[in-house]
Design a protein around this motif. Structure first.
Motif, mmCIF file in Angstrom:
data_model
loop_
_atom_site.group_PDB
_atom_site.id
_atom_site.type_symbol
_atom_site.label_atom_id
_atom_site.label_comp_id
_atom_site.label_asym_id
_atom_site.label_seq_id
_atom_site.Cartn_x
_atom_site.Cartn_y
_atom_site.Cartn_z
ATOM 1 N N ASP A 52 0.836 -1.204 0.000
ATOM 2 C CA ASP A 52 0.000 0.000 0.000
ATOM 3 C C ASP A 52 0.870 1.253 0.000
ATOM 4 O O ASP A 52 1.931 1.294 0.617
ATOM 5 N N THR A 56 -3.175 5.095 1.450
ATOM 6 C CA THR A 56 -3.957 4.069 2.151
ATOM 7 C C THR A 56 -3.644 4.175 3.628
ATOM 8 O O THR A 56 -2.664 3.618 4.131
ATOM 9 N N SER A 59 -3.765 0.879 6.470
ATOM 10 C CA SER A 59 -2.677 -0.089 6.577
ATOM 11 C C SER A 59 -1.577 0.436 7.500
ATOM 12 O O SER A 59 -0.974 -0.324 8.274
ATOM 13 N N ALA A 85 0.705 -4.430 3.248
ATOM 14 C CA ALA A 85 -0.591 -4.263 2.579
ATOM 15 C C ALA A 85 -1.703 -4.761 3.486
ATOM 16 O O ALA A 85 -1.599 -5.840 4.079
ATOM 17 N N ALA A 109 -6.093 -8.039 -1.370
ATOM 18 C CA ALA A 109 -5.708 -6.676 -1.011
ATOM 19 C C ALA A 109 -6.929 -5.773 -1.013
ATOM 20 O O ALA A 109 -7.780 -5.861 -1.898
ATOM 21 N N GLY A 111 -6.434 -2.275 -0.264
ATOM 22 C CA GLY A 111 -5.928 -0.927 -0.513
ATOM 23 C C GLY A 111 -5.464 -0.796 -1.945
ATOM 24 O O GLY A 111 -6.073 -1.327 -2.866
ATOM 25 N N ASP A 112 -4.352 -0.098 -2.142
ATOM 26 C CA ASP A 112 -3.829 0.095 -3.494
ATOM 27 C C ASP A 112 -2.525 -0.666 -3.708
ATOM 28 O O ASP A 112 -1.684 -0.252 -4.509
ATOM 29 N N ALA A 113 -2.335 -1.766 -2.987
ATOM 30 C CA ALA A 113 -1.164 -2.613 -3.209
ATOM 31 C C ALA A 113 -1.206 -3.178 -4.620
ATOM 32 O O ALA A 113 -2.270 -3.530 -5.135
#
Length: 366
Positions: A52, A56, A59, A85, A109, A111-113
């Motif tokens: 992430d 985000t 996390s 993440a 995931a 988030g934006d991982a």
């Protein structure tokens, strides 16, 4: 430009045909014996810069709380990491699962991982809908994809943000399954009154020596079975003996069509009444070409572009198919294919028949 006009006329009557014998194991479930969905929130660490990003927030907060429990105090605003993440962890708790057994889990995931490959899931509790913890999960995440490159030159194979941890959860509490005692309730996966009656009849015939009657159909989905006295202390063997019984399943005629792909799934042995098909094909072709009108030398005039239109009309010979009494839907499809009908033609025929009330089978369009 081409335009095609198709005229299709057909009358079909589809009869019902029973399916081959099936085991009760494939047809029924035991009331109360079911899977249970588990859900948890966790953290995957050890990622190679694909975790992430700073936007985000949760996390980073999770990592801060984890360090706090381990005796390390650090402000969330002071943490900048790309190797963690936040993930959601899901699992299916099977019926009668006992503490100490292991099960697979799925990690995704949230988030934006960009990639969970090579990550390690930190100890995560898995809870059921009642809020109770039934399992603990931890282990290396295996993904079926990966991401290569950076910036604008990036190649993604499969789906690297979802992975699995084989045998990654240990069950801490037994599954909330019911204990089979004096009565077993069988639930049909596909409700049908006739099938329910057949199930009860087959069970009663198999246990004919027991009195009173062992089973009776409560409704189209439920069959209540009394455990005989001889099996009162062996309910597992009793259920296993029931599941091994076979019956002829009664199914309504059903045709499934997929208009997007032109796929038709229909019963091979579904019979139809005498049928005649009229399939005419009228083709109209209109072509336009451009010609240039040039005045002769030494004359007064202007160069002009003159469109020339040619119209060609072709009507194919009407094709006719006649099926004898007792023909099957398979023969119908073969006959339609022989006169040049496509899958979409057959779908249109079936839909028109259903709308007209001439098709005595369930038509499902997906």
């Amino acid at each position: 430009m081409q335009r095609f006009f198709k005229i299709i006329a057909i009358a079909v009557l589809v009869a019902q045909v029973a399916s081959p014998a099936s085991r009760l194991k494939e047809l029924v479930t035991i009331e109360g014996v079911r899977d249970n969905q588990l859900l948890g929130y966790g953290l995957v660490v050890g990622l190679a810069g694909t975790g992430d990003r700073q936007q985000t927030v949760f996390s980073v907060q999770t990592l801060t709380n984890l360090l706090e429990r381990m005796g390390v105090s650090v402000a969330a605003s002071a943490i900048t990491v790309k190797n963690t993440a936040a993930v959601l962890v899901t699992a299916v708790l099977p019926p009668y699962a006992q503490p100490g057994a292991k099960m697979d889990i799925t990690v995704a995931a949230m988030g934006d991982a960009r990639d969970l490959r090579g990550g390690l899931l930190i100890l995560t509790s898995l809870r059921a809908a009642n809020g109770e913890v039934y399992a603990l999960a931890q282990g290396p995440v295996l993904t079926g994809g990966f991401t290569a490159g950076r910036a604008g030159a990036t190649q993604v194979i499969n789906h690297p943000t979802v992975g699995r941890v084989p045998s990654g959860a240990i069950i801490e509490r037994g599954a909330p399954s019911i204990a089979i005692r004096s009565t077993v309730n069988l639930q049909l996966k596909d409700d049908d009154f006739e099938t329910a009656a057949r199930v009860a009849a087959v069970i009663n015939k198999h246990f004919a020596a027991e009195t009173p009657l062992t089973a009776h159909a409560v409704n189209s989905s439920l069959i209540s079975v009394n455990v005989p006295a001889s099996f009162r202390d062996r309910t597992t063997e009793f259920v296993g003996e029931i599941e091994a019984l076979t019956i002829d399943v009664d199914r309504e005629a059903k045709i499934v069509v997929n208009e997007r792909t032109g796929t038709i799934i229909l019963g091979k042995d579904v019979h139809i009444a005498p049928v005649a098909i009229l399939h005419g094909n009228l083709s109209v072709e209109i072509q336009t070409s451009i010609a240039v009108s040039q005045p002769s030398p030494g004359t007064v005039g202007e160069t002009e572009v003159v469109p020339q239109t040619n119209v060609a009309i072709k009507e194919d010979k009407v094709k006719n198919v006649t099926l004898k009494e007792g023909a099957t839907v398979e023969e119908l499809v073969r006959s339609l294919t022989a006169i040049g009908s496509t899958a979409r033609d057959i779908i249109a025929i079936l839909q028109s028949l259903k709308a007209a009330g001439a098709l005595n089978a369930e038509l499902e369009v997906i």
